[in-house]
Design a protein around this motif. Structure first.
Motif, PDB file in Angstrom:
ATOM      1  N   LEU A  98       0.833  -1.204   0.000  1.00  0.00           N
ATOM      2  CA  LEU A  98       0.000   0.000   0.000  1.00  0.00           C
ATOM      3  C   LEU A  98       0.868   1.256   0.000  1.00  0.00           C
ATOM      4  CD1 LEU A  98      -2.797   1.278   0.148  1.00  0.00           C
ATOM      5  CD2 LEU A  98      -2.689   1.078   2.640  1.00  0.00           C
ATOM      6  N   ARG A 101       2.202   1.799  -3.519  1.00  0.00           N
ATOM      7  CA  ARG A 101       1.147   2.330  -4.400  1.00  0.00           C
ATOM      8  C   ARG A 101       0.896   3.802  -4.118  1.00  0.00           C
ATOM      9  NH1 ARG A 101      -3.542  -1.594  -3.106  1.00  0.00           N
ATOM     10  NH2 ARG A 101      -2.130  -2.464  -1.570  1.00  0.00           N
ATOM     11  N   ALA A 102       0.894   4.157  -2.840  1.00  0.00           N
ATOM     12  CA  ALA A 102       0.673   5.560  -2.461  1.00  0.00           C
ATOM     13  C   ALA A 102       1.803   6.450  -2.978  1.00  0.00           C
ATOM     14  CB  ALA A 102       0.551   5.672  -0.946  1.00  0.00           C
ATOM     15  N   ILE A 105       1.476   6.880  -6.895  1.00  0.00           N
ATOM     16  CA  ILE A 105       0.373   7.784  -7.257  1.00  0.00           C
ATOM     17  C   ILE A 105       0.699   9.222  -6.826  1.00  0.00           C
ATOM     18  CG2 ILE A 105      -2.047   8.325  -6.799  1.00  0.00           C
ATOM     19  CD1 ILE A 105      -2.548   5.311  -6.637  1.00  0.00           C
ATOM     20  N   ALA A 151      -4.423   5.391 -12.116  1.00  0.00           N
ATOM     21  CA  ALA A 151      -4.252   5.357 -10.666  1.00  0.00           C
ATOM     22  C   ALA A 151      -5.439   4.689  -9.987  1.00  0.00           C
ATOM     23  CB  ALA A 151      -4.076   6.785 -10.130  1.00  0.00           C
ATOM     24  N   ILE A 155      -4.612   1.382  -7.745  1.00  0.00           N
ATOM     25  CA  ILE A 155      -4.675   1.482  -6.292  1.00  0.00           C
ATOM     26  C   ILE A 155      -5.368   0.285  -5.670  1.00  0.00           C
ATOM     27  CG2 ILE A 155      -6.875   2.685  -6.185  1.00  0.00           C
ATOM     28  CD1 ILE A 155      -3.764   3.351  -3.995  1.00  0.00           C
ATOM     29  N   GLN A 156      -6.179  -0.433  -6.447  1.00  0.00           N
ATOM     30  CA  GLN A 156      -6.902  -1.578  -5.912  1.00  0.00           C
ATOM     31  C   GLN A 156      -5.941  -2.711  -5.567  1.00  0.00           C
ATOM     32  OE1 GLN A 156     -10.242  -2.644  -8.441  1.00  0.00           O
ATOM     33  NE2 GLN A 156     -10.451  -0.535  -9.139  1.00  0.00           N
ATOM     34  N   ASP A 157      -6.302  -3.441  -4.523  1.00  0.00           N
ATOM     35  CA  ASP A 157      -5.446  -4.520  -4.048  1.00  0.00           C
ATOM     36  C   ASP A 157      -5.541  -5.723  -4.987  1.00  0.00           C
ATOM     37  OD1 ASP A 157      -3.661  -5.755  -2.423  1.00  0.00           O
ATOM     38  OD2 ASP A 157      -5.108  -6.330  -0.883  1.00  0.00           O
ATOM     39  N   ASN A 163      -4.880  -4.333 -12.475  1.00  0.00           N
ATOM     40  CA  ASN A 163      -3.802  -3.616 -11.793  1.00  0.00           C
ATOM     41  C   ASN A 163      -2.643  -3.307 -12.736  1.00  0.00           C
ATOM     42  OD1 ASN A 163      -4.779  -5.793  -9.403  1.00  0.00           O
ATOM     43  ND2 ASN A 163      -4.656  -3.653  -8.818  1.00  0.00           N
ATOM     44  N   THR A 170      -0.577   4.639 -15.840  1.00  0.00           N
ATOM     45  CA  THR A 170       0.015   5.636 -14.956  1.00  0.00           C
ATOM     46  C   THR A 170       1.421   6.026 -15.400  1.00  0.00           C
ATOM     47  OG1 THR A 170      -1.270   4.724 -13.115  1.00  0.00           O
ATOM     48  CG2 THR A 170       0.573   6.161 -12.552  1.00  0.00           C
TER      49      THR A 170
END
Length: 266
Positions: A98, A101-102, A105, A151, A155-157, A163, A170
């Motif tokens: 996570l 990913r953050a 983005i 994005a 962002i989804q798991d 993905n 992106t």
């Protein structure tokens, strides 16, 4: 032989050697022995799908004839044994952490913000042809929209085609920022100086590194070279920030020069 697997003291799997019966429980329906044939060798290892193999304390109790033993362990990170009926997402779990990913983005947002700020400074300090202004704005908006869609997917798991496509949307469109930077420098300067060419080259280098990182990350879960991708985007963001600062400084200097000239006697 009797085998009982527990998690946090609650049964998740059991085996009765007398009738060869396996018992599973709803929350752990995928539970099975790694190799039932190896039970006679003392191997009672359990296999679970990654979605069910949640972090916690597990114990294995084995009773054989007049002997009894118990082994306790803590699962800190699920380790997946490949099963024929598992999907790639189930085998992998999360593609990127996570935090990763953050960061990715966030860097994309910074690229959009720095580019938009640079365009605003140029628009306020310099005269821009209407057609050129429209083209630059449209290019920036297209990039922002495509990156935003990417994005949202990324962002989804999980580790899915969705993905992967999101990360591609992106990263790949950032190539737009390189000719866009060239055009914006062309508005400010009659001829590009070494400093401006170096800044464009820095963004190009960042893009190449990001694309290489993306290509290395797609086939691997978890990605072994996620840091390469992040480094490439970070270099592009640094290049955009330096370009913004350079344009702002040059615009202020041009303003000061104009002020001095206007104060001189005619």
């Amino acid at each position: 032989m009797f085998v009982i697997w527990k998690k946090q003291g609650e049964k998740i799997f059991s085996y009765h050697g007398g009738n060869k019966k396996l018992n599973t429980y709803p929350s752990f329906s995928s539970a099975r022995f790694l190799s039932q044939a190896d039970l006679i060798k003392g191997v009672a290892s359990l296999v679970l799908r990654s979605a069910e193999a949640t972090v916690g304390n597990y114990s294995c109790e084995v009773t054989e004839s007049n002997r009894e033993g118990e082994l306790k362990m803590e699962l800190k990170n699920s380790s997946v044994v490949s099963c024929g009926d598992e999907t790639p997402e189930e085998k992998c779990g999360s593609w990127f952490l996570l935090v990763e990913r953050a960061v990715i983005i966030s860097l994309m947002c910074l690229l959009v913000i720095f580019c938009a700020a640079q365009l605003s400074v140029i628009g306020l300090k310099y005269e821009i042809e209407s057609q050129k202004k429209v083209c630059v704005i449209v290019a920036l908006v297209i990039f922002a929209v495509v990156a935003g869609v990417g994005a949202a997917l990324f962002i989804q798991d999980g580790y899915t085609v969705q993905n992967q496509a999101g990360l591609g949307l992106t990263v790949i469109p950032t190539v737009i920022l390189i000719p866009l930077q060239y055009v914006m420098f062309g508005i400010v300067f009659d001829s590009l100086m070494q400093a401006t060419l170096a800044l464009i080259g820095l963004k190009l280098l960042g893009f190449i590194i990001a694309v290489v990182g993306f290509a290395l990350c797609v086939p691997a879960c978890p990605p072994l070279h996620g840091s390469v991708l992040i480094a490439g985007l970070a270099i592009m963001a640094i290049g955009s920030l330096l370009s913004l600062a350079y344009v702002f400084i040059m615009a202020e200097e041009a303003k000061c020069d104009f002020g001095v000239d206007s104060s001189m006697p005619k």
